[in-house]
Design an enzyme around this catalytic site. Structure first.
Site, PDB file in Angstrom:
ATOM      1  N   ASP A  54     -10.128  -5.642  -3.157  1.00 11.13           N
ATOM      2  CA  ASP A  54      -9.475  -4.660  -2.286  1.00 11.13           C
ATOM      3  C   ASP A  54     -10.399  -3.452  -2.130  1.00 11.13           C
ATOM      4  OD1 ASP A  54      -7.860  -2.447  -1.431  1.00 11.13           O
ATOM      5  OD2 ASP A  54      -6.068  -3.489  -2.139  1.00 11.13           O
ATOM      6  N   HIS A  82      -7.522  -6.037   0.869  1.00  4.61           N
ATOM      7  CA  HIS A  82      -6.314  -5.218   1.002  1.00  4.61           C
ATOM      8  C   HIS A  82      -5.362  -5.704   2.096  1.00  4.61           C
ATOM      9  CE1 HIS A  82      -4.090  -1.546   0.156  1.00  4.61           C
ATOM     10  NE2 HIS A  82      -4.110  -1.172   1.421  1.00  4.61           N
ATOM     11  N   SER A 116       0.834  -1.198   0.000  1.00  9.06           N
ATOM     12  CA  SER A 116       0.000   0.000   0.000  1.00  9.06           C
ATOM     13  C   SER A 116       0.877   1.259   0.000  1.00  9.06           C
ATOM     14  CB  SER A 116      -0.978  -0.066   1.181  1.00  9.06           C
ATOM     15  OG  SER A 116      -2.007   0.875   1.028  1.00  9.06           O
TER      16      SER A 116
END
Ligand SMILES: N[C@@H](CCC(=O)N[C@@H](CS)C(=O)NCC(=O)O)C(=O)O
Length: 282
Positions: A226, A259, A150
């Site tokens: 996600d 995610h 991320s």
């Protein structure tokens, strides 16, 4: 640069995970990081694989949740995971939200006041931390790779794109691929770098590739379920820039994965293998 202070250590996969703190000159205060030393390091210096975590994470998240240690032990890689922001010296408003300030350093060197005084995570990760690791751990510094998730996946891309030759291998899980074009990135860059968007391009992986920056072949994994994909991550923009510029990229999209670290731990073996293939050569 002072020597790291050991806070705790734990045997794992015949190697050892240690949690450390030290006085950082780049950050201007205490920083924390974790290191997994694989069993092979008893015989010889081993390659170093740096992991940059995402928003709200610490130096502990990756070691406890990613399932990486056994694979790193198998391939003889040292894992190094720094914290995600300065925390020692405090700045007004640094804890007002979870996506900016504490736990959200974005791995850049801030240029706007007051953040520029110590929010220097890029300099910390690419210069001070490798120097510290090289000096105090059985590391083969000429063989260093970087990856992350991320915010940290993007940090890994930028670290490699801005420092040709420093990293021999690069990969990312669900990176914020074009931060200038999403709310997380716009909030962070607007505060850390100021309103002039021309300056943002120097810290945006997609913009860097568009400007001609290159790095070793990229492996990126992205979950299609996600929750941040549509609004924040924009891997298609990086994909287009890589395609147009001839930057080698393998972008894998996985149905059903979200995610979090269940996703990361499902594909961590592939990433460790990707890095080991390069780092253990020569
Ligand atoms: N706190 C946020 C989520 C933040 C988040 O998902 N952070 C990711 C990195 S961007 C992470 O790795 N969190 C830590 C974890 O999953 O253990 C929310 O409420 O939506």
């Amino acid at each position: 640069m002072t020597a790291p202070v050991l806070r705790s250590k734990h045997r794992a996969f015949e190697g050892e995970v240690g949690f450390y703190s030290h006085a950082s000159s780049e950050i201007g205060g205490e920083m924390r990081f974790s290191v997994f030393v694989p069993p092979q390091a008893a015989e010889r210096p081993v390659p170093v694989l740096v992991y940059l975590a995402g928003l709200t994470c610490t130096e502990e998240t990756f070691m406890t949740k990613a399932g990486a240690l056994g694979h790193a032990a198998e391939f003889g890689l040292m894992l190094v995971a720094p914290d995600t922001s300065p925390r020692d010296r405090r700045y007004p408003g640094d804890d007002a939200s979870w996506d900016f300030g504490l736990g959200a350093g974005f791995y850049l060197d801030a240029t706007a006041a007051p953040w520029r005084d110590g929010y220097r995570m890029h300099a910390y990760v690419t210069r001070e931390l490798p120097e510290l690791i090289g000096r105090h751990f059985p590391a083969r510094r000429s063989a260093m790779g970087i990856f992350g998730h991320s915010m940290g996946g993007h940090g890994a891309l930028v670290a490699a794109l801005r420092n040709p030759g420093l990293y021999r291998s690069v990969s990312a899980f669900a990176p914020i691929a074009a931060p200038s074009q999403c709310p997380w990135g716009q909030k962070a860059f607007g505060n850390y770098l100021g309103p002039d968007q021309a300056a943002w391009a120097e810290w945006d992986a997609t913009a860097l590739v568009e400007q001609g920056a290159r790095c070793p072949e990229l492996l990126i994994d992205q979950g299609e379920a996600d929750q941040f994909l549509a609004r924040e991550l924009h891997p298609h923009l990086l994909e287009a820039a890589c395609k147009a510029g001839g930057q080698p990229l393998t972008l894998r999209r996985h149905a059903g994965y979200d995610h979090g670290y269940y996703f990361i731990s499902s594909f961590i073996a592939d990433h460790i293998r990707h890095h080991a293939g390069t780092l253990n050569r020569g």
